[in-house]
Motif scaffolding. Structure first.
Motif, short mmCIF file in Angstrom:
data_model
loop_
_atom_site.label_atom_id
_atom_site.label_comp_id
_atom_site.label_asym_id
_atom_site.label_seq_id
_atom_site.Cartn_x
_atom_site.Cartn_y
_atom_site.Cartn_z
N SER A 23 0.88 -1.31 0.06
CA SER A 23 0.17 -0.08 0.16
C SER A 23 0.94 1.43 -0.01
O SER A 23 0.35 2.35 0.02
N ARG A 24 2.10 1.33 -0.05
CA ARG A 24 2.89 2.16 0.02
C ARG A 24 4.28 2.02 -0.86
O ARG A 24 4.74 1.13 -1.11
N ASP A 25 4.56 3.35 -1.65
CA ASP A 25 5.74 3.17 -2.51
C ASP A 25 6.96 3.36 -1.48
O ASP A 25 6.85 3.75 -0.34
N VAL A 26 8.24 3.01 -1.95
CA VAL A 26 9.48 3.12 -1.17
C VAL A 26 10.53 4.17 -1.99
O VAL A 26 10.65 4.09 -3.34
N PRO A 27 10.83 5.12 -1.13
CA PRO A 27 11.75 6.01 -2.16
C PRO A 27 13.01 5.25 -2.17
O PRO A 27 13.42 4.47 -1.28
N LEU A 28 13.96 5.86 -2.96
CA LEU A 28 15.28 5.25 -2.94
C LEU A 28 16.33 6.30 -2.58
O LEU A 28 16.10 7.48 -2.59
N PRO A 29 17.32 5.58 -2.01
CA PRO A 29 18.52 6.53 -1.53
C PRO A 29 19.13 7.33 -2.55
O PRO A 29 19.44 6.68 -3.63
N PRO A 30 19.48 8.55 -1.89
CA PRO A 30 19.93 9.38 -3.28
C PRO A 30 21.42 9.04 -3.28
O PRO A 30 21.86 8.29 -2.62
N LYS A 31 22.26 9.82 -4.15
CA LYS A 31 23.57 9.40 -4.63
C LYS A 31 24.50 9.52 -3.44
O LYS A 31 25.64 8.84 -3.67
N GLN A 32 24.18 10.17 -2.28
CA GLN A 32 25.53 10.24 -1.52
C GLN A 32 24.81 10.41 -0.02
O GLN A 32 23.62 10.81 0.21
N THR A 33 25.38 9.38 0.84
CA THR A 33 24.90 9.44 2.33
C THR A 33 25.24 10.79 2.77
O THR A 33 25.88 11.42 2.51
N PHE A 34 24.77 10.99 4.23
CA PHE A 34 25.12 12.26 4.79
C PHE A 34 26.68 12.21 5.12
O PHE A 34 27.14 13.11 5.15
N ARG A 35 26.85 11.13 5.70
CA ARG A 35 28.47 10.91 6.15
C ARG A 35 29.37 10.97 5.12
O ARG A 35 30.54 11.51 5.16
N GLU A 36 28.91 10.40 3.82
CA GLU A 36 29.82 10.75 2.79
C GLU A 36 29.91 12.23 2.29
O GLU A 36 31.03 12.77 2.10
N TRP A 37 28.79 13.14 2.47
CA TRP A 37 28.85 14.35 1.97
C TRP A 37 29.58 15.12 3.04
O TRP A 37 30.47 16.07 2.99
#
Ligand code: SF4
Lengths: 244, 472
Positions: free
Chosen positions: B454-468
């Motif tokens: 019943s719900r969509d799932v978003p995908l992780p963006p290109k960079q994690t916070f700690r990588e940024w």
């Protein structure tokens, strides 16, 4: 003041923009923030699902990492509630951990608490010319008693129009593993929340927790008539022009 | 000793809930009813300046009672006996039913009138009496509706909450003797039909059966709080009165009662004061029943008392405020909980009273939203107990293989260490990269399919916070 940033596991992987927004608002206000890289996850999902023993290393890790800071800030009401409300209980019987928790837990703040209560700011100089509706998440509302602190901050945002959400204080149906273990009930709760969001006609649905927003956003994107986009209020506070 | 009777769920909560979720009418009825009481409650609670202090007082009194329950129960037995009542003790539902049935049969009565008693619902008394050839008539309006419909209660205070007016009219038309097809769904007309039906029963029954909201140890007094006046009839007209009382209902003296007579009506019906409060102490020559029996029921309460965190469930005064604010209860109703105690309190009470079987799914029947704790007049921290019971369940199964445990254990192993954790985040980010063009996922394999149904799932963006952070 030494402010440490706690970026929760969900934010780290899925919503790095929310963390960046917290950094940018605090730096704009003239503060430096520290991101202790030893941090991982607060252990909420484990503890709330009954896996206390498995959660304890994370509880200890959090306390060790953040001991010594004047303030710890996290853009997640439920993780802060975990630290402030559940850690003292989980630490019982371990004197060393108890004292660590007593030190760290009261200084761990949700972002709006840090801004309003600790730093005494309600206008962070943001501009966001859009219509938004605010969903107060359960942990923020009933465990942290955030009250209308996030709303106070939003009301000061230039160009922003706030639309009231019907039955705002009702749970969206996420509840961590509840969404999986009782998927049908969770979906029924979500449907009502999405209906209320749609009825506002707002462009954005705003909350203080990305996990609830994932749930609400995931529901909205399944509904043909829904147009509202989920966004963490920290990202609105970071915005100084028109958002994408 | 484990509790038995109508507190043992026959199927797991998620299965039972799935069936109820299909009933759109049920959800509409529940939503309307719970929201009406909820708003009324908020209004009258808001009038009381020291509500928080009252809640704390209520919790403290109950905790004190629980801390010295054996002593207070003995004192109650002494006082009640001195006042002319006969006190019986029942360890579980079967024993309690056996005692009551024996007492009724001993009077040669073939019918009894009942005033709402959760305890008799809990022990399954009506079924036991029926088996002994005794007809029991519920005299609370909502109980009567449920009884006529051959149904079970769906709410602590409003057992027929799942029906609307026209459904009730239909039940009366087909099941209530003497009611004609001309009966409308006008509330006064429905009430009048019930009143006429019950009046005849009140006048002919020689045995009354009640519960009690409170039992005063010092004097042996029982207290029943109600709003329809049927209690008065049941408690005064019959020659014999049998009261079935859970052992946690004790209060030390009358002075503690005052706190609860403020907390209870405001929390349950949203009234400042309930219309009828009946109190009786043993027998009074020339007035009321000539014989009074009190059956004190354990049925798993002593076992619950032994759990330091879980025992707060025994503070419960059955006001039902937690049901009326619970988003889960609102969607599935009382039957999904498989016990006479539904909603948030049921989710922590039933599994503790019985500690068995399908009831072990009840602590998961909550999103931990906390609305119940806020509403509870005796400050039962229901979310805390829910998590505690989940933990007890998990601990009890330690050593047995489980996919869920394996997942939590390996997740914990990764998440307790920053390097493993950072690597896992990186891997998750990279692993989903090929899908990123799609923005969101609509289908995931089991068990995540429970989410994507019943719900969509978003995908992780290109960079994690700690990588940024590391690069900035
Ligand atoms: S748990 Fe609290 S709110 Fe729920 S029925 Fe019992 S006393 Fe009332």
């Amino acid at each position: 003041m030494r402010i440490a940033l706690f970026i929760t596991c969900v934010n780290d992987l899925m919503y790095p923009d929310t963390g960046r927004a917290v950094v940018s608002v605090l730096e704009r206000l003239g503060h430096t923030v520290d991101f202790p890289e030893a941090q991982t996850c607060c252990g909420q999902m484990h503890a709330n699902s009954g896996y206390r023993a498995e959660a304890m290393p994370m509880v200890r890790g959090f306390v060790d990492t953040f001991r010594g800071y004047d303030a710890v800030v996290a853009p997640s009401g439920s993780c802060v509630a975990m630290v402030r409300d559940s850690y003292p209980r989980l630490a019982l019987g371990d004197p060393d951990l108890e004292s660590g928790v007593a030190e760290v837990a009261p200084r761990t703040y949700e972002f709006a608490e840090l801004l309003v209560d600790v730093l005494g700011v309600t206008d962070v100089g943001a501009v966001f010319p859009h219509t938004v509706t605010y969903h107060p998440t359960c942990h923020g509302l009933r465990m942290l008693r955030l009250g209308d602190k996030p709303l106070t901050l939003l009301r000061a945002v230039g160009g922003l129009e706030l639309r009231p959400l019907a039955s705002a204080e009702e749970c969206c149906g996420f509840g961590g593993t509840f969404a999986l273990k009782n998927a049908g009930v969770s979906a029924a709760m979500l449907a009502d929340k999405c209906g209320a969001v749609d009825a506002t006609g707002a462009e954005y649905v705003v909350a203080a927790d990305n996990s609830c927003l994932t749930h609400i956003g995931g529901g909205l994107s399944r509904r043909a008539a829904s147009t509202a986009k989920p966004i963490h209020y920290a990202e609105i506070l970071a915005s100084t022009g028109s958002a994408s | 000793m484990n509790g038995t009777g109508n507190i043992v769920a026959l199927r797991p909560f998620p299965d039972a809930a799935r069936l109820e979720l299909n009933d759109q009418q049920l959800r509409t009825n529940l939503r309307r009813a719970t929201h009406t009481i909820r708003d009324k409650r908020l209004r009258v609670v808001g009038e009381v300046d020291d509500w928080e202090a009252l809640r704390r007082a209520g919790a403290a009194i109950k905790d004190d009672v629980l801390a010295r329950l054996p002593e207070l129960l003995e004192r109650f037995e002494e006082s009640a006996t001195r006042a002319g009542a006969v006190v019986h003790w029942a360890r579980d539902a079967a024993e309690a039913c056996e005692i009551v049935t024996r007492l009724v049969t001993g009077t040669a009565a073939r019918e009894v009138v009942k005033v709402k008693s959760m305890a008799t619902q809990e022990i399954g008394l009506n079924e036991a009496l029926e088996a002994a050839g005794i007809e029991a008539t519920e005299t609370d309006l909502a109980e009567l509706i449920v009884q006529l419909a051959d149904d079970t209660p769906s709410h602590i205070l409003v057992p027929a909450i799942h029906y609307n007016r026209s459904q009730i009219r239909d039940i009366f038309r087909s099941r209530m003797p003497g009611v004609t097809d001309g009966l409308t769904d006008d509330p006064p007309a429905l009430a009048e039909a019930a009143r006429r039906h019950l009046r005849a029963k009140f006048l002919s029954a020689t045995v009354g059966i009640s519960g009690a909201n409170f039992a005063i140890a010092e004097t042996g007094t029982l207290v029943v709080v109600e709003s329809e006046g049927n209690g008065r009839m049941c408690l005064t007209l019959p020659e014999t009165l049998i009261s079935v009382v859970g052992i946690e209902k004790i209060l030390p003296t009358f002075s503690e009662l005052e706190v609860f007579l403020q907390l209870l009506p405001r929390s349950s019906t949203g009234e400042r004061m309930n219309p009828y409060t009946s109190m009786w102490t043993g027998v009074t020559p020339g007035d009321g029943p000539r014989t009074t029996h009190i059956v004190l029921v354990d049925n798993g309460r002593t076992a619950t008392l032994a759990d330091e965190i879980g025992r707060q469930a025994l503070r419960c005064i059955r006001c039902s405020a937690c049901l009326n604010v619970c988003p889960v209860y609102e969607r599935v109703g009382g039957h999904a909980y498989g016990s006479v105690y539904p909603g948030p309190i049921g989710a922590i009470l039933s599994p503790q009273l019985t500690s068995s079987g399908a009831n072990s799914t009840l602590p998961y029947a909550s999103s931990l939203c906390g609305a119940c704790f806020d509403a509870c007049p005796v400050r039962i921290n229901i979310p805390e107990v829910l998590v505690h019971l989940r933990q007890k369940g998990v601990d009890a199964k330690r050593g047995k293989p489980s996919a869920e445990r394996a997942a939590f254990v390996s997740l914990s192993w990764i998440m307790r260490d920053r390097r493993r954790y950072a690597a896992a985040l990186r891997a998750a980010r990279r692993g989903s990269a090929p899908l990123r063009g799609r923005g969101r996922l609509r289908r995931l394999p089991w068990p995540a399919s429970a989410w994507t149904d019943s719900r969509d799932v978003p995908l992780p963006p290109k960079q994690t916070f700690r990588e940024w952070w590391a690069k900035r």
